[in-house]
Design an enzyme around this catalytic site. Sequence first.
Site, short mmCIF file in Angstrom:
data_model
loop_
_atom_site.label_atom_id
_atom_site.label_comp_id
_atom_site.label_asym_id
_atom_site.label_seq_id
_atom_site.Cartn_x
_atom_site.Cartn_y
_atom_site.Cartn_z
N ASP A 144 3.81 2.07 -4.43
CA ASP A 144 2.75 2.56 -5.31
C ASP A 144 2.64 1.61 -6.50
O ASP A 144 3.60 1.46 -7.26
CB ASP A 144 3.14 3.98 -5.77
CG ASP A 144 2.07 4.64 -6.63
OD1 ASP A 144 1.32 3.93 -7.33
OD2 ASP A 144 2.02 5.89 -6.62
N VAL A 145 1.47 1.00 -6.67
CA VAL A 145 1.32 -0.01 -7.73
C VAL A 145 1.47 0.57 -9.14
O VAL A 145 1.69 -0.18 -10.09
CB VAL A 145 -0.04 -0.74 -7.63
CG1 VAL A 145 -0.14 -1.53 -6.34
CG2 VAL A 145 -1.22 0.22 -7.78
N LYS A 184 -12.61 0.89 -14.60
CA LYS A 184 -13.09 -0.42 -14.14
C LYS A 184 -13.57 -1.28 -15.31
O LYS A 184 -13.43 -2.51 -15.28
CB LYS A 184 -14.19 -0.23 -13.09
CG LYS A 184 -13.67 0.39 -11.78
CD LYS A 184 -12.58 -0.45 -11.12
CE LYS A 184 -12.18 0.08 -9.76
NZ LYS A 184 -11.17 -0.74 -9.06
N ASP A 220 0.87 -1.19 0.00
CA ASP A 220 0.00 0.00 0.00
C ASP A 220 0.91 1.24 0.00
O ASP A 220 2.09 1.14 0.32
CB ASP A 220 -0.89 0.01 1.25
CG ASP A 220 -2.20 0.78 1.05
OD1 ASP A 220 -3.27 0.15 1.09
OD2 ASP A 220 -2.14 2.01 0.86
N TYR A 275 -13.39 6.79 -13.49
CA TYR A 275 -13.52 5.55 -12.70
C TYR A 275 -14.25 4.49 -13.50
O TYR A 275 -13.80 3.34 -13.56
CB TYR A 275 -14.28 5.86 -11.41
CG TYR A 275 -14.36 4.70 -10.43
CD1 TYR A 275 -13.30 4.42 -9.57
CD2 TYR A 275 -15.49 3.89 -10.36
CE1 TYR A 275 -13.37 3.38 -8.66
CE2 TYR A 275 -15.57 2.84 -9.46
CZ TYR A 275 -14.51 2.59 -8.61
OH TYR A 275 -14.59 1.54 -7.71
N1 NAD Z 1 -15.85 0.88 -1.28
C1 NAD Z 1 -16.67 0.68 -2.29
O1 NAD Z 1 -17.85 1.05 -2.23
C2 NAD Z 1 -16.18 0.00 -3.55
C3 NAD Z 1 -17.12 -0.40 -4.50
C4 NAD Z 1 -16.69 -1.04 -5.65
C5 NAD Z 1 -15.35 -1.26 -5.86
N2 NAD Z 1 -14.43 -0.85 -4.93
C6 NAD Z 1 -13.04 -1.09 -5.22
O2 NAD Z 1 -12.45 -1.76 -4.13
C7 NAD Z 1 -11.05 -1.52 -4.14
C8 NAD Z 1 -10.58 -1.21 -2.72
O3 NAD Z 1 -11.15 0.02 -2.32
P1 NAD Z 1 -11.71 0.30 -0.84
O4 NAD Z 1 -13.14 0.60 -0.99
O5 NAD Z 1 -11.26 -0.76 0.07
O6 NAD Z 1 -10.99 1.70 -0.55
P2 NAD Z 1 -9.95 2.15 0.56
O7 NAD Z 1 -9.62 3.56 0.23
O8 NAD Z 1 -10.48 1.86 1.92
O9 NAD Z 1 -8.68 1.22 0.28
C9 NAD Z 1 -7.90 1.36 -0.89
C10 NAD Z 1 -6.44 1.23 -0.51
O10 NAD Z 1 -5.66 1.32 -1.72
C11 NAD Z 1 -4.52 2.10 -1.41
N3 NAD Z 1 -3.95 2.68 -2.61
C12 NAD Z 1 -4.44 3.74 -3.31
N4 NAD Z 1 -3.63 4.01 -4.33
C13 NAD Z 1 -2.60 3.13 -4.27
C14 NAD Z 1 -1.45 2.92 -5.05
N5 NAD Z 1 -1.17 3.72 -6.09
N6 NAD Z 1 -0.61 1.90 -4.72
C15 NAD Z 1 -0.87 1.12 -3.63
N7 NAD Z 1 -1.95 1.28 -2.85
C16 NAD Z 1 -2.81 2.28 -3.18
C17 NAD Z 1 -5.02 3.15 -0.44
O11 NAD Z 1 -3.95 3.75 0.29
C18 NAD Z 1 -5.96 2.35 0.42
O12 NAD Z 1 -5.28 1.81 1.53
C19 NAD Z 1 -10.81 -0.39 -5.14
O13 NAD Z 1 -10.26 -0.92 -6.32
C20 NAD Z 1 -12.20 0.17 -5.38
O14 NAD Z 1 -12.33 0.74 -6.65
C21 NAD Z 1 -14.82 -0.23 -3.78
#
Ligand code: NAD
Length: 252
Positions: A65-66, A160, A39, A156
């Site tokens: 950073d990915v 996706k 992360d 976004y």
């Molecule tokens: N929360 C929702 O409602 C939801 C719905 C559909 C899809 N998603 C997807 O789920 C996945 C996880 O999101 P979440 O909801 O847990 O959000 P979150 O913000 O709680 O967690 C995401 C994590 O990714 C990390 N991150 C961001 N950019 C990064 C990078 N460049 N390199 C490494 N780490 C990085 C952040 O620091 C964070 O810890 C995402 O791909 C998001 O699009 C979330």
Amino acid sequence: MSEQRYEGRVALVTGAGSGIGQAVAVRLATEGAYVVGCDVDADGLAETEKQIVDAGRTAVTVIGDVSVQADVERIVAALPDGRIDLLANVAGIMDFFLPVTEVDDATWERVMAVNVTGPMRLSRAVLPLMRTAGGGAIVNVASIGGLTGAVAGTAYVTSKHALIGMTRSIAVLYAADGIRATAICPGGVETNIGRTAVPKVPWAYERLSTSFARSTRTAQPDEIATLVSWLGSAEAVNVNGAVVTSDGGFTA
Ligand SMILES: NC(=O)c1ccc[n+]([C@@H]2O[C@H](COP(=O)([O-])OP(=O)(O)OC[C@H]3O[C@@H](n4cnc5c(N)ncnc54)[C@H](O)[C@@H]3O)[C@@H](O)[C@H]2O)c1
């Protein structure tokens, strides 16, 4: 279903410092996996590590950073003896619900870099290791924004949809190597993604709001993590290229 189905297996989880990625890392570790979590958020990763240690397991975390190739190389170098059974691409960011007429280049490029280029860089790095080992699985956390334009901004939604395309391409091209790729499309999940989900253009958010009424419930991160765990396990051996919704019926 075996509770220790990841015993002896290695999993790499991106976005492991919060929300869904944190739940995935903790779940896989408790199911026996050697987890490498990455992360950009050091504090979040420390919390994940604590939860894994509290569960009696050990974890390796890498701040990285990915979207940055050098970071991806460092992350992959943390795999024990270059072994990997599951790559869970979870890291992702939202786009402030910006419509295409209002999106700024910086937001567009960052969303594409994290949500699309990152999973590509990780997949590109680990697929040769999986091919040498004779198999593996990639689970990409996409979104229902990968199936419909009605839940986020243009960047976004585009990112996706692209991630689902990447999943299908990998599923086809590497099936003969014993490698499977699947995508999960969550609806709303209670996480910290709100940091990049503050609406910036009222008219666009208002138009999207009508579709939010279709939401039946907000999921907990572990409800998505359990699906990542199953799709990445040997129990899902015949599931390849599938795009699985976990949205409480939002898109039904
Ligand atoms: N929360 C929702 O409602 C939801 C719905 C559909 C899809 N998603 C997807 O789920 C996945 C996880 O999101 P979440 O909801 O847990 O959000 P979150 O913000 O709680 O967690 C995401 C994590 O990714 C990390 N991150 C961001 N950019 C990064 C990078 N460049 N390199 C490494 N780490 C990085 C952040 O620091 C964070 O810890 C995402 O791909 C998001 O699009 C979330």
